[in-house]
Design an enzyme around this catalytic site. Sequence first.
Site, PDB file in Angstrom:
ATOM      1  N   HIS A 262       0.831  -1.205   0.000  1.00  0.00           N
ATOM      2  CA  HIS A 262       0.000   0.000   0.000  1.00  0.00           C
ATOM      3  C   HIS A 262       0.875   1.269   0.000  1.00  0.00           C
ATOM      4  CE1 HIS A 262      -3.658   2.369   1.188  1.00  0.00           C
ATOM      5  NE2 HIS A 262      -2.730   3.149   1.713  1.00  0.00           N
ATOM      6  N   GLU A 263       1.773   1.367   0.971  1.00  0.00           N
ATOM      7  CA  GLU A 263       2.600   2.577   1.075  1.00  0.00           C
ATOM      8  C   GLU A 263       3.499   2.729  -0.149  1.00  0.00           C
ATOM      9  OE1 GLU A 263       1.707   4.662   3.137  1.00  0.00           O
ATOM     10  OE2 GLU A 263       0.589   3.387   4.535  1.00  0.00           O
ATOM     11  N   HIS A 266       1.723   4.695  -2.764  1.00  0.00           N
ATOM     12  CA  HIS A 266       1.875   6.143  -2.547  1.00  0.00           C
ATOM     13  C   HIS A 266       3.280   6.592  -2.979  1.00  0.00           C
ATOM     14  CE1 HIS A 266      -1.850   6.945  -0.429  1.00  0.00           C
ATOM     15  NE2 HIS A 266      -1.607   6.061   0.518  1.00  0.00           N
ATOM     16  N   GLU A 292      -4.770   7.915  -2.936  1.00  0.00           N
ATOM     17  CA  GLU A 292      -5.250   6.635  -2.405  1.00  0.00           C
ATOM     18  C   GLU A 292      -5.503   5.634  -3.536  1.00  0.00           C
ATOM     19  OE1 GLU A 292      -4.976   6.671   0.768  1.00  0.00           O
ATOM     20  OE2 GLU A 292      -5.857   4.755   1.334  1.00  0.00           O
TER      21      GLU A 292
END
Lengths: 499, 499
Positions: A262-263, A266, A292
Amino acid sequence: MKEATFLKELKELDLLQQTLAILEWDSQTGMPEEGSEYRGETTGYLSGLYFEKKIGSKMKDAIEYFDQHPEELSEVGQAALKLVKEEYELNHAVPNELMVTFSAATSKAHGAWQKARKENDFAFFKEALAENIRLTKELIPYWKKEEKNDYDVLLNQYEPGMTTAILDEVFAEVRKGIMAIRQELNERGTKPNTDFLSRTMTKAQQKRFITKVVTDLGYDFSRGRLDDTIHPFATGINHRDVRITTRWNEQDFMMAIFGIIHEAGHGMYEQNIDEKYEYTPVHEGASMGIHESQSLFNEIIIGSNRSFWQKQYPFFQECAEGTFDDIAFDDFYRSLKKSQASLIRIEADSLTYPLHIIIRYEIEKMIFNEGATVEQLPEIWNSKYEEYLGIRPSDDLTGILQDVHWSGSSFGYFPSYALGYMYAAQLYHAMKKELAVDTILSSDDYSPIKQWLTKNIHQYGASRKPNQLIQDATGEALNPQYLLDYMKKIYFDVYQVNR
Amino acid sequence: MKEATFLKELKELDLLQQTLAILEWDSQTGMPEEGSEYRGETTGYLSGLYFEKKIGSKMKDAIEYFDQHPEELSEVGQAALKLVKEEYELNHAVPNELMVTFSAATSKAHGAWQKARKENDFAFFKEALAENIRLTKELIPYWKKEEKNDYDVLLNQYEPGMTTAILDEVFAEVRKGIMAIRQELNERGTKPNTDFLSRTMTKAQQKRFITKVVTDLGYDFSRGRLDDTIHPFATGINHRDVRITTRWNEQDFMMAIFGIIHEAGHGMYEQNIDEKYEYTPVHEGASMGIHESQSLFNEIIIGSNRSFWQKQYPFFQECAEGTFDDIAFDDFYRSLKKSQASLIRIEADSLTYPLHIIIRYEIEKMIFNEGATVEQLPEIWNSKYEEYLGIRPSDDLTGILQDVHWSGSSFGYFPSYALGYMYAAQLYHAMKKELAVDTILSSDDYSPIKQWLTKNIHQYGASRKPNQLIQDATGEALNPQYLLDYMKKIYFDVYQVNR
């Protein structure tokens, strides 16, 4: 006024921001526990320098001059001016006194929220929350530029161009769709076995696996790093320094592995914004929702993909050094996608997650557009959980006190999470028209996926608005049907609904 | 002018310094390799803000006003004013142009030094070094306040009050003394066996050991942390955030273990300066020499103490998980203190180390007081090594090119290392009059040692000059005999000279 003067001012602002970002990163990853009071003095002073400069006369002069002479600006200068002007217009009319009161109130509310959590009693938070709401309502008229309803004004701080008119329709469809899928799984599905998910996998083993995976996906460690933290985040210090963090649980490898994927999403976004925008506010994500969309593309779209896991599973097993050797791939894959209603948003699975967001959206809209009072909120919250998820919080801690956002007056932020998810599914749908995604995820070279995202999203930074990015990349406006189709495909497969 | 205005200005300067210190720490411990160019822009900008403020009108007004009205300042304000005035007087007369040229020259010289090291040829560094010397000579008249010789002016930048008159005498004695000890060891000593020192001890094993040891010694991890770096250092960000770094070698545990004990000595100094001095230049070490006295007290005085190691050895063996179980304590202890002439200063043992410093001191004095030219330096260097250490460098890399200091025009810095060592031995002598040091080091509670150092040195920060600190703590001025007595005691024991 020369463009160079304007850009120099923006650059100095950006350098102060970079500094504050490093200090924040440090305070969350490594600062000695005793150092926080001193650190507060440092960030307070630098933030002061930053805001002084941001509303200073040089900036005001530049905005006024180039508003009249936009042709004297390069493309980068024009994109930057647009953003600077928007923010200036948003805030310049707000009385300084009101901002100070607002800031003090959120700070007080944060303390009240922590106290209420400790006591597991909403009553300790009620007054401070009411004050946050009152002050936000006082601010809305200053922020309002067009004929929008009050909650639209708040939404737009995080997602430019988004409205309750759009979200009402979209969220109604998503809610209905998810509830139908859940019913289907319930009636005709086979629950995956997840017993083995809690087997011990050491931090070193997890780290070996996930470092390779996110490198394959395109996160560049020569311009990044991974650290341990309590609350995971990604921070783009600058184009060549984009850091991610995680927390580890040796009895629950999914936490760090999906957290880091997830990170890294980003991070990849920030690493691939066109470098020409650096030192301006254009070198940022287009919105919270678009940001997101990139993290969730990694976490949910890639992270739910059967081909991806089929390719990675042998390496996962190798990293786990025997722990999962007795688990067949199909059982492993299915275990990752078990869906189960939960009371806590951040523990929700990827099917029920949007329902948590929709509940918050509906409540915030009731507060700002329909006059709901803080006294009514716990009951509204609990009833909605019962209605949408079939479970009812038995206390405030697992109910209305679970999120930090309202204590910081971040009203309007929650929808970004669901928007990101819908954008991700819609981008995936568009991507599949050009790329054989499953084939790529079965191969040793994932780069076409990152390249597609960079070409369609990353490179533009904040130079385009979310709706334009989505329209250009997918050929249509936000369409929640792609998310629902995607959920059906994944969950009907995992739950063997059509077998 | 109010004292509060003056202190506020000092505080803001200090906050900028804290920020720069964090950025420097980050760039040496964790920054992604690609990030250095952007980081340069950030530190450049913040340094600019810092120097602008430091020589700004507020500061000038404060100095002028309080110079006339010192009675309006508190004790802290007075101590700060004294330091600020000293630095102001040192630098305010220097033409800005000369400082810019000087700064550019050192930056160029650093590149030339690296090039010369790569080519192993002093010729590539010669011109840049000559320019550094020329510009330093041009600066000396501006820096000179009293009747001092030129090299005294340089010495005083690092060690206030120190003179060549003192050092000539002291170093002559030290040199003679060390050479006599070496002759004794050579003629009547038994060399310790060091074969087992290269046995593998993992980073984790070393870390477990040394973390406990420096905690016992008084380094406070709740106000500090330990990171990996290429060039170890300690940095006092502020009173409650003092960080140390190290590098590890699994085949040479002494590198990290003594390195960390050393840096923890610097760290303990910064952690125990009276907090009332925080946000002023008084919350710093008194001088380079005094700072080094604290690191060397840890590294050499504690780290050579037989009782200390006798107490720690079982735990060391436990941490090494069997690797040293066959080594008797006496053999282990003796191995740590083997002395062997080396060409490289930073690899020198604690007996020969001062000779490396004395050579550099003598050469620097020849450059600034006696007109030695850069052409002569390699030959002077090599002959002195032959004369004092009995070994002659066969190339420039193991000779005159080994230290970074001259490329940065840090002439006058080297003596601090030897001063620190002499101070440490003298402090130890004084401490032993009040404390049973060996008994304490055999016990579970080392705190009286740290308390003594805090009481006599740490607490004062930069509010007292080095000579005053040493006089007050030991009852006399710098006296090199304590170092020589100490060396004799340690090395005659280890080399079993009197057995």
